[in-house]
Scaffold this motif. Structure first.
Motif, mmCIF file in Angstrom:
data_model
loop_
_atom_site.group_PDB
_atom_site.id
_atom_site.type_symbol
_atom_site.label_atom_id
_atom_site.label_comp_id
_atom_site.label_asym_id
_atom_site.label_seq_id
_atom_site.Cartn_x
_atom_site.Cartn_y
_atom_site.Cartn_z
ATOM 1 N N ASP A 1 -11.279 15.964 -27.623
ATOM 2 C CA ASP A 1 -11.531 17.039 -28.571
ATOM 3 C C ASP A 1 -12.016 18.279 -27.819
ATOM 4 O OD1 ASP A 1 -14.194 16.630 -27.918
ATOM 5 O OD2 ASP A 1 -14.736 15.715 -29.833
ATOM 6 N N GLU A 2 -12.567 19.237 -28.524
ATOM 7 C CA GLU A 2 -12.969 20.503 -27.915
ATOM 8 C C GLU A 2 -14.133 20.348 -26.951
ATOM 9 O OE1 GLU A 2 -11.426 23.621 -28.144
ATOM 10 O OE2 GLU A 2 -9.943 22.175 -28.808
ATOM 11 N N ASP A 3 -14.878 19.243 -27.052
ATOM 12 C CA ASP A 3 -15.980 18.977 -26.125
ATOM 13 C C ASP A 3 -15.589 17.985 -25.038
ATOM 14 O OD1 ASP A 3 -17.865 20.675 -27.367
ATOM 15 O OD2 ASP A 3 -18.254 19.157 -28.902
ATOM 16 N N GLN A 4 -14.285 17.695 -24.920
ATOM 17 C CA GLN A 4 -13.753 16.738 -23.943
ATOM 18 C C GLN A 4 -14.133 15.297 -24.272
ATOM 19 O OE1 GLN A 4 -11.723 19.613 -22.440
ATOM 20 N NE2 GLN A 4 -11.571 17.653 -21.403
ATOM 21 N N ALA A 5 -14.590 15.047 -25.506
ATOM 22 C CA ALA A 5 -14.930 13.685 -25.918
ATOM 23 C C ALA A 5 -13.659 12.915 -26.238
ATOM 24 C CB ALA A 5 -15.851 13.710 -27.136
ATOM 25 N N THR A 6 -13.625 11.668 -25.819
ATOM 26 C CA THR A 6 -12.494 10.785 -26.116
ATOM 27 C C THR A 6 -12.741 10.085 -27.450
ATOM 28 O OG1 THR A 6 -13.365 8.776 -25.077
ATOM 29 C CG2 THR A 6 -12.302 10.386 -23.630
ATOM 30 N N SER A 7 -11.862 9.161 -27.776
ATOM 31 C CA SER A 7 -12.015 8.403 -29.024
ATOM 32 C C SER A 7 -13.123 7.361 -28.938
ATOM 33 C CB SER A 7 -10.692 7.705 -29.365
ATOM 34 O OG SER A 7 -10.316 6.802 -28.328
ATOM 35 N N VAL A 8 -13.674 7.118 -27.738
ATOM 36 C CA VAL A 8 -14.750 6.145 -27.546
ATOM 37 C C VAL A 8 -16.082 6.876 -27.501
ATOM 38 C CG1 VAL A 8 -15.671 4.337 -26.039
ATOM 39 C CG2 VAL A 8 -13.193 4.636 -26.259
ATOM 40 N N PRO A 9 -17.039 6.536 -28.350
ATOM 41 C CA PRO A 9 -18.322 7.229 -28.348
ATOM 42 C C PRO A 9 -18.995 7.185 -26.969
ATOM 43 C CG PRO A 9 -18.128 5.840 -30.281
ATOM 44 C CD PRO A 9 -16.958 5.499 -29.405
ATOM 45 N N GLY A 10 -19.473 8.345 -26.532
ATOM 46 C CA GLY A 10 -20.187 8.426 -25.265
ATOM 47 C C GLY A 10 -19.295 8.522 -24.044
ATOM 48 N N VAL A 11 -17.971 8.547 -24.236
ATOM 49 C CA VAL A 11 -17.038 8.631 -23.109
ATOM 50 C C VAL A 11 -16.283 9.952 -23.194
ATOM 51 C CG1 VAL A 11 -15.041 7.602 -21.953
ATOM 52 C CG2 VAL A 11 -16.776 6.135 -23.004
ATOM 53 N N TYR A 12 -16.294 10.697 -22.079
ATOM 54 C CA TYR A 12 -15.628 11.987 -21.974
ATOM 55 C C TYR A 12 -14.593 11.910 -20.853
ATOM 56 C CZ TYR A 12 -19.687 13.351 -24.726
ATOM 57 O OH TYR A 12 -20.644 13.427 -25.701
ATOM 58 N N ALA A 13 -13.611 12.786 -20.917
ATOM 59 C CA ALA A 13 -12.565 12.797 -19.890
ATOM 60 C C ALA A 13 -12.264 14.232 -19.509
ATOM 61 C CB ALA A 13 -11.298 12.099 -20.379
ATOM 62 N N ALA A 14 -11.913 14.432 -18.240
ATOM 63 C CA ALA A 14 -11.631 15.778 -17.750
ATOM 64 C C ALA A 14 -10.664 15.706 -16.587
ATOM 65 C CB ALA A 14 -12.939 16.462 -17.307
ATOM 66 N N GLY A 15 -9.947 16.801 -16.387
ATOM 67 C CA GLY A 15 -9.031 16.886 -15.255
ATOM 68 C C GLY A 15 -7.652 16.376 -15.600
ATOM 69 N N GLU A 16 -6.967 15.862 -14.578
ATOM 70 C CA GLU A 16 -5.548 15.548 -14.723
ATOM 71 C C GLU A 16 -5.260 14.362 -15.633
ATOM 72 O OE1 GLU A 16 -5.536 15.570 -10.562
ATOM 73 O OE2 GLU A 16 -4.060 17.190 -10.414
ATOM 74 N N VAL A 17 -6.271 13.577 -16.009
ATOM 75 C CA VAL A 17 -6.011 12.513 -16.988
ATOM 76 C C VAL A 17 -5.806 13.074 -18.383
ATOM 77 C CG1 VAL A 17 -7.174 10.660 -15.730
ATOM 78 C CG2 VAL A 17 -8.490 12.111 -17.281
ATOM 79 N N THR A 18 -6.171 14.345 -18.606
ATOM 80 C CA THR A 18 -5.941 14.967 -19.909
ATOM 81 C C THR A 18 -4.763 15.932 -19.883
ATOM 82 O OG1 THR A 18 -7.407 16.878 -19.575
ATOM 83 C CG2 THR A 18 -8.421 14.835 -20.351
ATOM 84 N N GLY A 19 -4.215 16.211 -18.705
ATOM 85 C CA GLY A 19 -3.076 17.125 -18.562
ATOM 86 C C GLY A 19 -3.052 17.706 -17.163
ATOM 87 N N ILE A 20 -1.860 17.870 -16.584
ATOM 88 C CA ILE A 20 -1.721 18.376 -15.222
ATOM 89 C C ILE A 20 -1.704 19.895 -15.283
ATOM 90 C CG2 ILE A 20 -0.367 18.309 -13.114
ATOM 91 C CD1 ILE A 20 -1.442 15.592 -13.963
ATOM 92 N N ALA A 21 -2.818 20.528 -14.896
ATOM 93 C CA ALA A 21 -2.919 21.987 -15.016
ATOM 94 C C ALA A 21 -3.520 22.652 -13.791
ATOM 95 C CB ALA A 21 -3.742 22.359 -16.247
ATOM 96 N N GLY A 22 -3.850 21.902 -12.741
ATOM 97 C CA GLY A 22 -4.405 22.512 -11.539
ATOM 98 C C GLY A 22 -5.915 22.430 -11.484
ATOM 99 N N ALA A 23 -6.438 22.744 -10.294
ATOM 100 C CA ALA A 23 -7.864 22.564 -10.028
ATOM 101 C C ALA A 23 -8.779 23.451 -10.876
ATOM 102 C CB ALA A 23 -8.148 22.777 -8.543
ATOM 103 N N PRO A 24 -8.504 24.756 -11.055
ATOM 104 C CA PRO A 24 -9.422 25.577 -11.863
ATOM 105 C C PRO A 24 -9.562 25.065 -13.295
ATOM 106 C CG PRO A 24 -7.996 26.978 -10.532
ATOM 107 C CD PRO A 24 -7.455 25.586 -10.408
#
Length: 447
Positions: A289-312
Motif C-alpha cells: 500500500d502507500e506505506d509499503q505495507a504488505t498483506s501481512v500485518p507488521g511486514v513491509y516490502a521495498a525495492g525490486e520485490v515491488t517493481g524494477i525501477a532502479g536504485a533511487p
C-alpha cells in the motif's frame, strides 16, 4: 518501549529502510548475506569501500549490522510479523556458522532481484555469464570476464555492464538489445511528461552511451544471441535478427568469435521470503500500500520485490517502509513519497519498453538444457508436460528446478513453460542438518 525492526537486505532499499527506522526512534537489525552493505548498485573494491565508508547507518548505535547473515526461513505466527531464522558466519559455506532466531515488532523485506536469463543452445558453456556476474567482477574485483566480450539481452542494464567491462580493459564487441527499435520507441515515448521526474535517468543513460561511443562499441536493437558454441567453453556465438515477438528472422544469423558472453533478459524479484511470509503478489511482485505495507500485518516490502525501477526509487521505497515500520508519524515524507511514485511510473514504463517476447521458446532445440543444475533438456520437459501430469509431477519426474540453485535460475522459465510458482521454497537458503540439530542462539542487543 522501543520498537525493534528487522531489515532483510542491505542494498539501496534496505539501507534506506534502516536509516528511516532509526530516525523514527526504533532499534534496527540489518541483515545481508554479503560482507559489505550496498548491494549490487554500490559495489566497489574493498579498499575503495573502506576509504569511502558511505553507509553510516551500519555504524549507528541503534543499528545492529549483521554481514554474512543468511535468512533461511520465516516462521509465521498467529499475530505479528514472522520469526526470522538466520545463519551467521564468516563463510557462507564454511563451518562455524551459528543459527539465530530474531523476533521483531516489524519486518522490512528488501532482498532485491537477480538476473533473468532465457535459455538458448549452449548457454551452459563456461564463459557464458549473467550480466550481473560480469559487473560484480568488474566493479568489485576489477576483473574482466574475458578479452573479447559480447553483451546481449534486453533492458537498460546492458549499458552499465558494457561500460564496466570497458573500464577494466575488455574489448566489448557490441551490445545487442533484443527489443526492436519500434518497441523501444513506443515504450519510452508514450506519455513523455511522465519522464519529467526522471531527468537523472536520462543523464545516466547518456553518460553510458557516450562511454560506449568512445570505446567504439556498436549498439544494435532487434538482435539477440540464439546459440553459443564451443568445446567445453564458449568460442563463438550465433546472433540473429528478431521480430517484435522475438521469433528469429530466417537467414539473418551471423557468427561472432568471442571468449565470453554476458547475457541478461531483465530481472527476477527474489520472492522466496515474501512468499514464505504469506505476502500477496500482484503481477509478479509483492503488493504494497502507500506505506509499503504488505498483506501481512507488521511486514513491509521495498525495492525490486515491488517493481524494477532502479536504485533511487528503491531507496525512496525503503525510507517509507522503514519510517512506517519504525513507528514514525503517519503522513510524513511527502517528497520521498513523490519520488517513490515517480519510480513506480518509471517501472511501468521500463516493463512496457522491454517486454519478453512471447516467441522466445522458438530458440530452443530438444537437446537444449533448460535446468542447468539437473541438466534437464527442453525435449524431456516438453514430453513430460504433454503427458498432462500436474506441474509438481512434471518437476519430480524431470528434476527441473530441484537442483542446488532451487530454480533461482530456471524458475521463471519453468513458470512460463509449466505454469508453476518458482518462488515457493520453505527453505530459502541452504542449511546443514547439523546446524538444524543445534539449538539456535538467542541474539543479544548489539551483537
Amino acid at each position: 518501549m522501543t520498537r525493534h525492526v528487522v531489515v532483510i537486505g542491505a542494498g539501496p532499499a534496505g539501507l534506506g529502510a534502516a536509516t528511516a527506522a532509526v530516525r523514527a526512534g526504533a532499534r534496527v537489525t540489518l541483515l545481508d548475506s554479503a560482507d559489505q552493505a550496498g548491494g549490487q548498485y554500490h559495489r566497489m573494491p574493498p579498499d575503495a569501500y573502506e576509504a569511502r565508508r558511505p553507509f553510516r547507518i551500519c555504524e549507528s548505535e541503534r543499528c545492529d549490522w549483521w554481514p554474512g547473515a543468511a535468512v533461511w526461513a520465516l516462521e509465521r505466527r498467529d499475530s505479528g510479523p514472522p520469526r526470522v531464522h538466520v545463519v551467521r558466519g564468516p563463510d557462507a559455506d564454511g563451518d562455524g556458522r551459528r543459527r539465530c532466531v530474531l523476533r521483531a515488532d516489524a519486518l522490512v523485506l528488501a532482498p532485491g532481484a537477480h538476473d533473468r536469463v532465457l535459455p538458448f543452445p549452449g548457454w551452459e558453456l563456461a564463459g557464458v555469464v549473467t550480466a550481473g556476474a560480469a559487473q560484480v567482477l568488474a566493479k568489485g574485483e576489477r576483473v574482466a570476464v574475458g578479452g573479447r566480450v559480447l553483451v546481449a539481452g534486453t533492458g537498460p542494464f546492458l549499458l552499465p555492464v558494457a561500460a564496466s567491462l570497458l573500464d577494466v580493459g575488455a574489448h566489448v564487441l557490441g551490445v545487442l538489445e533484443a527489443g526492436t527499435a519500434g518497441a523501444l520507441l513506443r515504450g519510452w515515448t508514450r506519455r513523455p511528461w511522465e519522464l519529467a521526474g526522471q531527468a537523472g535517468k536520462g543523464a545516466e543513460v547518456a553518460a553510458y552511451a557516450a562511454r560506449l561511443a568512445r570505446g567504439r562499441v556498436p549498439y544494435r536493437t532487434g538482435r539477440g544471441v540464439v546459440e553459443a558454441r564451443g568445446d567445453g567453453r564458449v568460442e563463438e556465438v550465433v546472433t540473429a535478427r528478431l521480430r517484435g515477438d522475438w521469433s528469429v528472422v530466417p537467414g539473418s544469423e551471423q557468427v561472432m568469435t568471442v571468449d565470453a558472453l554476458c547475457v541478461t533478459h531483465g530481472f527476477t524479484p527474489r520472492l522466496e521470503l515474501p512468499v514464505a511470509a504469506g505476502c500477496a503478489l500482484l503481477d509478479g511482485f509483492v503488493a504494497v500500500d502507500e506505506d509499503q505495507a504488505t498483506s501481512v500485518p507488521g511486514v513491509y516490502a521495498a525495492g525490486e520485490v515491488t517493481g524494477i525501477a532502479g536504485a533511487p526509487a528503491a531507496r525512496a521505497e525503503g525510507v517509507v517502509a522503514g519510517w512506517t515500520a519504525g513507528g514514525g508519524t503517519p503522513g510524513r515524507l511527502g517528497a520521498t513519497r513523490r519520488r517513490r511514485d515517480e519510480g513506480r511510473a518509471f517501472a511501468s514504463r521500463l516493463a512496457a519498453a522491454h517486454p519478453i517476447g512471447r516467441r522466445w521458446a522458438g530458440w530452443l532445440r530438444p537437446d537444449t538444457i533448460v535446468c542447468r543444475c539437473e541438466e534437464t533438456d527442453y525435449g524431456t520437459l516438453r514430453d513430460a508436460a504433454a503427458s498432462r501430469l500436474d506441474a509438481r509431477a512434471v518437476r519430480l519426474g524431470t528434476r527441473a528446478g530441484l537442483g542446488p540453485c532451487q530454480a533461482r535460475i530456471c524458475g521463471p522459465t519453468l513458470a512460463e513453460l509449466l505454469d508453476t510458482n518458482p518462488h515457493h521454497r520453505p527453505i530459502a537458503w541452504p542449511i546443514r542438518l547439523g546446524e538444524l540439530a543445534n539449538p539456535p542462539a538467542e541474539p543479544k542487543e548489539g551483537t
